[in-house]
Write a protein that holds these residues in place. Structure first.
Motif, PDB file in Angstrom:
ATOM      1  N   PHE A 102     107.917  17.278   6.020  1.00  0.00           N
ATOM      2  CA  PHE A 102     108.559  17.810   4.820  1.00  0.00           C
ATOM      3  C   PHE A 102     110.069  17.944   5.017  1.00  0.00           C
ATOM      4  O   PHE A 102     110.857  17.523   4.175  1.00  0.00           O
ATOM      5  CB  PHE A 102     107.943  19.167   4.447  1.00  0.00           C
ATOM      6  N   TYR A 103     110.471  18.516   6.136  1.00  0.00           N
ATOM      7  CA  TYR A 103     111.899  18.713   6.370  1.00  0.00           C
ATOM      8  C   TYR A 103     112.613  17.421   6.770  1.00  0.00           C
ATOM      9  O   TYR A 103     113.810  17.293   6.558  1.00  0.00           O
ATOM     10  CB  TYR A 103     112.138  19.837   7.381  1.00  0.00           C
ATOM     11  N   LYS A 104     111.881  16.436   7.293  1.00  0.00           N
ATOM     12  CA  LYS A 104     112.496  15.134   7.557  1.00  0.00           C
ATOM     13  C   LYS A 104     112.857  14.436   6.251  1.00  0.00           C
ATOM     14  O   LYS A 104     113.890  13.780   6.180  1.00  0.00           O
ATOM     15  CB  LYS A 104     111.566  14.254   8.386  1.00  0.00           C
ATOM     16  N   VAL A 105     112.000  14.570   5.234  1.00  0.00           N
ATOM     17  CA  VAL A 105     112.280  13.888   3.967  1.00  0.00           C
ATOM     18  C   VAL A 105     113.105  14.759   3.024  1.00  0.00           C
ATOM     19  O   VAL A 105     113.500  14.294   1.958  1.00  0.00           O
ATOM     20  CB  VAL A 105     110.995  13.380   3.261  1.00  0.00           C
TER      21      VAL A 105
ATOM     22  N   TYR B  86     101.368   6.058   6.660  1.00  0.00           N
ATOM     23  CA  TYR B  86     102.721   6.501   6.315  1.00  0.00           C
ATOM     24  C   TYR B  86     103.078   6.118   4.876  1.00  0.00           C
ATOM     25  O   TYR B  86     103.754   6.868   4.179  1.00  0.00           O
ATOM     26  CB  TYR B  86     103.740   5.950   7.301  1.00  0.00           C
ATOM     27  N   ASP B  87     102.607   4.951   4.428  1.00  0.00           N
ATOM     28  CA  ASP B  87     102.821   4.568   3.019  1.00  0.00           C
ATOM     29  C   ASP B  87     102.149   5.581   2.096  1.00  0.00           C
ATOM     30  O   ASP B  87     102.716   6.000   1.086  1.00  0.00           O
ATOM     31  CB  ASP B  87     102.256   3.175   2.736  1.00  0.00           C
ATOM     32  N   ARG B  88     100.941   5.980   2.441  1.00  0.00           N
ATOM     33  CA  ARG B  88     100.205   6.943   1.619  1.00  0.00           C
ATOM     34  C   ARG B  88     100.912   8.305   1.598  1.00  0.00           C
ATOM     35  O   ARG B  88     100.995   8.959   0.559  1.00  0.00           O
ATOM     36  CB  ARG B  88      98.772   7.100   2.120  1.00  0.00           C
ATOM     37  N   LEU B  89     101.441   8.729   2.730  1.00  0.00           N
ATOM     38  CA  LEU B  89     102.175   9.996   2.765  1.00  0.00           C
ATOM     39  C   LEU B  89     103.470   9.901   1.954  1.00  0.00           C
ATOM     40  O   LEU B  89     103.845  10.851   1.263  1.00  0.00           O
ATOM     41  CB  LEU B  89     102.474  10.410   4.207  1.00  0.00           C
TER      42      LEU B  89
ATOM     43  N   SER C 212     111.526   4.156  -0.699  1.00  0.00           N
ATOM     44  CA  SER C 212     111.881   3.565   0.597  1.00  0.00           C
ATOM     45  C   SER C 212     112.579   4.567   1.498  1.00  0.00           C
ATOM     46  O   SER C 212     112.350   4.587   2.710  1.00  0.00           O
ATOM     47  CB  SER C 212     112.772   2.335   0.397  1.00  0.00           C
ATOM     48  N   ALA C 213     113.432   5.401   0.933  1.00  0.00           N
ATOM     49  CA  ALA C 213     114.119   6.431   1.723  1.00  0.00           C
ATOM     50  C   ALA C 213     113.114   7.437   2.263  1.00  0.00           C
ATOM     51  O   ALA C 213     113.202   7.844   3.435  1.00  0.00           O
ATOM     52  CB  ALA C 213     115.180   7.126   0.872  1.00  0.00           C
ATOM     53  N   ILE C 214     112.158   7.829   1.432  1.00  0.00           N
ATOM     54  CA  ILE C 214     111.103   8.746   1.885  1.00  0.00           C
ATOM     55  C   ILE C 214     110.329   8.095   3.033  1.00  0.00           C
ATOM     56  O   ILE C 214     110.121   8.687   4.088  1.00  0.00           O
ATOM     57  CB  ILE C 214     110.147   9.113   0.735  1.00  0.00           C
ATOM     58  N   ARG C 215     109.922   6.858   2.835  1.00  0.00           N
ATOM     59  CA  ARG C 215     109.098   6.151   3.814  1.00  0.00           C
ATOM     60  C   ARG C 215     109.842   5.957   5.137  1.00  0.00           C
ATOM     61  O   ARG C 215     109.253   6.020   6.217  1.00  0.00           O
ATOM     62  CB  ARG C 215     108.654   4.794   3.238  1.00  0.00           C
ATOM     63  N   GLN C 216     111.138   5.757   5.056  1.00  0.00           N
ATOM     64  CA  GLN C 216     111.948   5.535   6.252  1.00  0.00           C
ATOM     65  C   GLN C 216     111.884   6.729   7.205  1.00  0.00           C
ATOM     66  O   GLN C 216     111.941   6.568   8.417  1.00  0.00           O
ATOM     67  CB  GLN C 216     113.391   5.283   5.846  1.00  0.00           C
ATOM     68  N   TYR C 217     111.726   7.931   6.671  1.00  0.00           N
ATOM     69  CA  TYR C 217     111.688   9.129   7.511  1.00  0.00           C
ATOM     70  C   TYR C 217     110.296   9.439   8.043  1.00  0.00           C
ATOM     71  O   TYR C 217     110.130  10.378   8.815  1.00  0.00           O
ATOM     72  CB  TYR C 217     112.203  10.338   6.717  1.00  0.00           C
ATOM     73  N   MET C 218     109.290   8.688   7.622  1.00  0.00           N
ATOM     74  CA  MET C 218     107.912   8.955   8.020  1.00  0.00           C
ATOM     75  C   MET C 218     107.621   8.441   9.425  1.00  0.00           C
ATOM     76  O   MET C 218     107.677   7.258   9.683  1.00  0.00           O
ATOM     77  CB  MET C 218     106.920   8.272   7.066  1.00  0.00           C
ATOM     78  N   TYR C 219     107.347   9.361  10.319  1.00  0.00           N
ATOM     79  CA  TYR C 219     106.856   8.985  11.636  1.00  0.00           C
ATOM     80  C   TYR C 219     106.430  10.241  12.365  1.00  0.00           C
ATOM     81  O   TYR C 219     107.186  11.205  12.454  1.00  0.00           O
ATOM     82  CB  TYR C 219     107.903   8.255  12.481  1.00  0.00           C
TER      83      TYR C 219
END
Length: 144
Positions: free
Chosen positions: A34-37, A99-102, A131-138
């Motif tokens: 949450f805080y990453k995005v 990660y796409d689903r999140l 895409s910006a949201i997805r970029q932070y997913m890990y």
């Protein structure tokens, strides 16, 4: 050398950390993503007036919850006494799909009127936001 240092630190620490419950692990992973995005929040605690953020956090937690499993179940070779919790895939998804689903979960919580509708290829602004949201997913798992 590192092992000796680790053992020494464990022996010298009079208050070893308590084991994290599954619910605490789910909350921790939810907070992490949450805080990453949402870096603009600077990890500040959410307040009553933050309804949209609260909704986003809750939806993200719902998506993460079934993906938190015991380390013994997730990791191929867990360490001795590894009784923690790990983030993993479910229902045959790859990590990329997870990660796409999140990212979908966060995007559609921000745009509930669009839930269930794919983002049109012509909607460059929404594609850029997703895409910006997805970029932070890990989330690393099994100590990797």
């Amino acid at each position: 050398m590192v092992c000796a240092l680790t053992i020494a630190l464990l022996l010298l620490n009079p208050n070893p950390a308590k084991a994290e419950s599954r619910e605490q692990a789910v909350d921790r992973l939810t907070d992490f993503l949450f805080y990453k995005v949402n870096p603009q929040l600077n990890n500040r605690k959410l307040q009553t007036g933050d309804r949209n953020y609260i909704t986003e956090w809750q939806k993200l937690r719902e998506a993460i919850d079934p993906r938190v499993k015991p380390a013994q179940e997730v990791c191929n070779s867990p360490g001795p006494g590894d009784i923690g919790w790990e983030f993993t895939t479910i229902n045959g998804e790859t990590y990329e799909q997870t990660y796409d689903r999140l990212a979908d979960t966060i995007f559609y919580s921000r745009h509930p009127q669009r839930t269930g509708q794919p983002i049109p290829k012509s909607d460059k602004i929404s594609i850029s936001e997703w895409s910006a949201i997805r970029q932070y997913m890990y989330i690393s798992n099994c100590g990797l």
